[in-house]
Write a protein that holds these residues in place. Structure first.
Motif, PDB file in Angstrom:
ATOM      1  N   SER A 138      32.942  31.851  50.759  1.00  0.00           N
ATOM      2  CA  SER A 138      33.761  33.141  50.903  1.00  0.00           C
ATOM      3  C   SER A 138      34.479  33.509  49.717  1.00  0.00           C
ATOM      4  O   SER A 138      35.171  32.402  48.943  1.00  0.00           O
ATOM      5  CB  SER A 138      34.677  33.058  52.197  1.00  0.00           C
ATOM      6  N   PHE A 139      34.445  34.725  49.284  1.00  0.00           N
ATOM      7  CA  PHE A 139      35.302  35.120  48.084  1.00  0.00           C
ATOM      8  C   PHE A 139      35.984  36.414  48.629  1.00  0.00           C
ATOM      9  O   PHE A 139      35.768  37.128  49.274  1.00  0.00           O
ATOM     10  CB  PHE A 139      34.168  35.435  47.060  1.00  0.00           C
ATOM     11  N   HIS A 140      37.277  36.344  47.891  1.00  0.00           N
ATOM     12  CA  HIS A 140      38.511  37.441  48.317  1.00  0.00           C
ATOM     13  C   HIS A 140      38.975  37.862  47.047  1.00  0.00           C
ATOM     14  O   HIS A 140      39.174  37.089  45.950  1.00  0.00           O
ATOM     15  CB  HIS A 140      39.435  36.713  49.007  1.00  0.00           C
ATOM     16  N   ASP A 141      38.857  39.254  46.969  1.00  0.00           N
ATOM     17  CA  ASP A 141      39.764  39.867  45.584  1.00  0.00           C
ATOM     18  C   ASP A 141      40.602  40.943  46.325  1.00  0.00           C
ATOM     19  O   ASP A 141      40.086  41.710  47.141  1.00  0.00           O
ATOM     20  CB  ASP A 141      38.639  40.532  44.860  1.00  0.00           C
ATOM     21  N   LYS A 142      41.898  40.890  46.082  1.00  0.00           N
ATOM     22  CA  LYS A 142      42.894  41.946  46.507  1.00  0.00           C
ATOM     23  C   LYS A 142      43.395  42.646  45.671  1.00  0.00           C
ATOM     24  O   LYS A 142      43.983  41.985  44.639  1.00  0.00           O
ATOM     25  CB  LYS A 142      43.739  41.254  47.648  1.00  0.00           C
ATOM     26  N   LEU A 143      43.476  43.866  45.711  1.00  0.00           N
ATOM     27  CA  LEU A 143      44.043  44.744  44.603  1.00  0.00           C
ATOM     28  C   LEU A 143      45.017  45.591  45.235  1.00  0.00           C
ATOM     29  O   LEU A 143      44.798  46.209  46.360  1.00  0.00           O
ATOM     30  CB  LEU A 143      42.989  45.524  44.192  1.00  0.00           C
ATOM     31  N   SER A 144      46.368  45.678  44.645  1.00  0.00           N
ATOM     32  CA  SER A 144      47.296  46.782  45.189  1.00  0.00           C
ATOM     33  C   SER A 144      47.486  47.533  44.101  1.00  0.00           C
ATOM     34  O   SER A 144      47.519  47.352  42.895  1.00  0.00           O
ATOM     35  CB  SER A 144      48.680  45.797  45.410  1.00  0.00           C
TER      36      SER A 144
END
Length: 680
Positions: A397-403
């Motif tokens: 699993s890969f996660h990228d979070k951008l705010s």
């Protein structure tokens, strides 16, 4: 006796275009281009200058103006026939007028009419456009400024209007070109490369997030200008929020705020190599009437590449759609040699014969189907926005979070709005009917973005000097490639859609125009094979139109010494597709006369250098891989996945003498490919 001085056109006419200045501002994944042309009439009579020139096919032309002395005239976007009539009326009444419009046959060709330029007078024409940057296989971003009008291929018997351009050798182009680009990004700019000569890159701040690069003096107009821009941490997602146009009607594409999200995920080699048998792949092929001709041919070619790239043991299906839809299998089916051959035969028979373009029903049907166990398929108020991109590949699993702030900054401009308007216009232009045309004109005028149904028109209403006699028309010489076969705009040679796969992984979302989520195995329906839905677009990135023309006109391969029937798919003139079509579902190639013909060898020439202890299919597969790396490296993004499958097959064979095989293959093919380059 009349003596002509200076560089003239073929008809001994002076050239009124003196120079072109191009200023580019690259902001992360988007470029804003200001294109200025300088004209001067050195004749003793008023003239009308006509210049036909290329622009990127996906560019959104959003500004056009003319400056005469200290007077600047800003053009308006109007319906094409209305603009032409206004232009003619202005010239007949003694006014200066300027008309810019894209070709009826090809969206990447524009024509500019500079009307009623009096003797001794100068004019500067400024146009502005915005365009996305293509993502290359090495994570660089590609910007291209077309400066060469490539020939258009027109099949025998087809109708079309030729491009009327005076052609001169590239070395004798009578106007100059200056080019500069300013690059800015939240990330560090690592480097800017080009095949053209550039001055050294100059950084504008210590963080190296802003830089300027210029074209070296003396560009010979023998090639388009390409920049390859590399950022640090290129795979981090980025977002741009842009306010709407002041005083524009709320609820319109130009009036509301929009957001553009750029996602370009990166997967480790360890994860990529672990993909062997899992996944459900569903392809959606547009077979509506608008795909007739080159488009459906290009779509079939692309589908062949995708099918050959699938791993053995996965599940797949292909849906055709138009006014209705139909799958080639009732349900997704396991991928093996038998099902691949059946699908390949079906694809070869597909034509653009299914009527309209109704994509919603097949998408609803696809997503309503239950997932196959073990075969994954892809599938609040406040002042801040948050985007989380989650994707799964081979159990990882890969996660990228951008705010990002939802409040647009004051200097965002309308770049994203115009890209969104351009996308909407291009989608509408594939449909027919007066209501559709009316909608295109409405969006074009509202957003100030060009279309096939509108033109930019600028009239200098202060100039009313009487014209004595008809205007002399001066066509500005264009630069053509050396080999010109048929100079027609109508049938642009098809190009591969494989770059759409990279586009799909990056998924630039233009607010209302594009929105989709991605999971690891969703190669399709996102891979809609027309290339204008769900963020997937077909663009000529690795193979130019000229390259395709050369493929179509190049001599036949050397005949094999064995009489073997040629499958229909092998009749394709592209040597890459010819080789790809021979790959088996397992990933290997067979040593046979068809492979010999694809490599332009006889069977005897192919078999003689084979090391004694090496299996024939191992030898054939090594030859195919060496040929791909030696002669088709510029199209690597197209064959990379199927080559990985071939390497996996070779590894599983535990074949002896692999180094000897590669050396013998290089000798046979006249190449110098190293073993590690093949991934072995």
């Amino acid at each position: 006796m009349v003596v002509s001085c200076g560089l003239l056109t073929a008809n001994k006419e002076r050239v009124p275009l003196k120079g072109i200045e191009v200023e580019v501002e690259v902001k992360d994944h988007v470029a804003v281009v200001v294109y200025t042309q300088h004209y001067e009439n050195k004749e003793d009579k008023a003239i009308e200058a006509v210049f036909v020139f290329p622009l990127p096919g996906d560019a959104a032309v959003c500004h056009f103006s003319a400056k005469i002395g200290q007077t600047e005239i800003v053009a308006e976007v109007k319906e094409k026939q209305e603009a032409r009539e206004e232009y003619d009326d202005a010239l007949s009444s003694g006014q200066q007028a300027f008309l810019l419009e894209e070709s009826d046959q090809s969206p990447d060709i524009f024509s500019l009419n500079v009307g009623s330029l009096p003797p001794g007078e100068s004019a500067s024409i400024r146009l502005e456009y915005v365009t996305e940057l293509a993502v290359e296989a090495d994570s660089g971003l590609r910007f291209c400024l077309p400066v060469v009008l490539n020939p258009r291929y027109q099949p025998q018997g087809s109708e079309g209007h030729g491009v009327k351009v005076t052609a001169v050798p590239a070395s004798l182009v009578p106007y100059s070109l200056s080019f500069s680009a300013r690059v800015s990004s939240p990330r560090e700019v690592l480097k800017v490369d080009s095949k053209c000569s550039l001055e050294p890159l100059q950084y504008l701040n210590k963080e190296k997030t802003q830089a300027v690069v210029k074209l070296a003096a003396g560009h010979k107009f023998d090639r388009d200008i390409e920049l390859f821009i590399y950022y640090k941490n290129a795979h981090q997602p980025a977002a741009v929020v842009e306010a709407g146009k002041a005083f524009a009607t709320p609820g319109t594409i130009i009036g509301d705020p929009v957001m553009m999200l750029s996602v370009y995920p990166e997967f480790s080699q360890e994860v990529m190599s672990s993909i062997t048998t899992s996944g459900e792949f569903v392809f959606l092929l547009d077979r509506s009437g608008s795909m007739d001709g080159a488009r459906i041919s290009s779509a079939r070619d692309t589908l062949l590449l995708l099918l050959k790239s699938l791993p053995v043991g996965c599940y797949f299906n292909i849906y055709s759609f138009g006014s209705s839809f139909e799958p080639i299998f009732q349900n997704s089916i396991e991928y093996n040699e038998t099902t691949l051959e059946k699908a390949q035969k079906k694809v070869e028979e597909m034509r653009a014969d299914m009527g309209g373009t109704e994509i919603l029903k097949p998408l609803n049907h696809i997503y309503s189907q239950p997932c196959i166990p073990g075969q994954p398929r892809q599938s609040a108020e406040g002042t801040d926005g948050h985007v989380t991109v989650t994707y799964t590949l081979a159990g990882h699993s890969f996660h990228d979070k951008l705010s990002f702030p939802l409040q647009p900054t004051e200097d965002t401009g309308l770049t994203v709005h115009r890209l969104g308007a351009r996308t909407l216009i291009r989608c509408l232009e594939t449909e027919k009917g007066e209501e559709v045309k009316k909608k295109v004109v409405e969006v074009s005028v509202q957003s100030g973005v060009s279309s096939s149904f509108t033109s930019f028109i600028a009239v200098n209403k202060t100039s009313r000097e009487a014209i004595h006699g008809p205007l002399l028309q001066r066509r500005i010489p264009g630069v053509w490639s050396r080999s010109c076969y048929s100079l027609s705009q109508q049938a642009v040679v098809p190009m591969m859609l494989s770059h759409s796969m990279a586009k799909a992984s990056r998924m630039q979302s233009h607010g209302m125009a594009r929105a989709c989520s991605m999971q690891s195995h969703a190669m399709a329906p996102a891979a809609m094979l027309q290339g204008n839905t769900l963020g997937v677009k077909a663009k000529p990135e690795s193979l130019s139109v000229m390259d395709k023309v050369k493929h179509l006109f190049r001599p036949e391969s050397k005949c094999s010494d064995d009489p073997v029937p040629t499958p229909a798919i092998l009749k394709h003139p592209d040597s890459l597709l010819q080789l790809v079509s021979l790959q088996k579902a397992s990933g290997c190639w067979e040593l046979n006369p068809a492979l010999a013909a694809a490599l332009n060898k006889t069977s005897k020439e192919l078999e003689q250098p084979k090391p004694p202890k090496v299996n024939g299919n191992v030898w054939a597969t090594v030859l195919a891989l060496v040929w791909l790396h030696a002669f088709k490296l510029d199209a690597q993004i197209e064959w990379k996945l199927l080559a990985q499958k071939a390497v996996s097959w070779l590894t599983a064979q535990n074949a002896p003498s692999m180094t000897e095989c590669i050396m013998a293959g290089n000798t046979l093919l006249g190449s110098n490919v190293q073993k590690d380059a093949l991934g072995l």
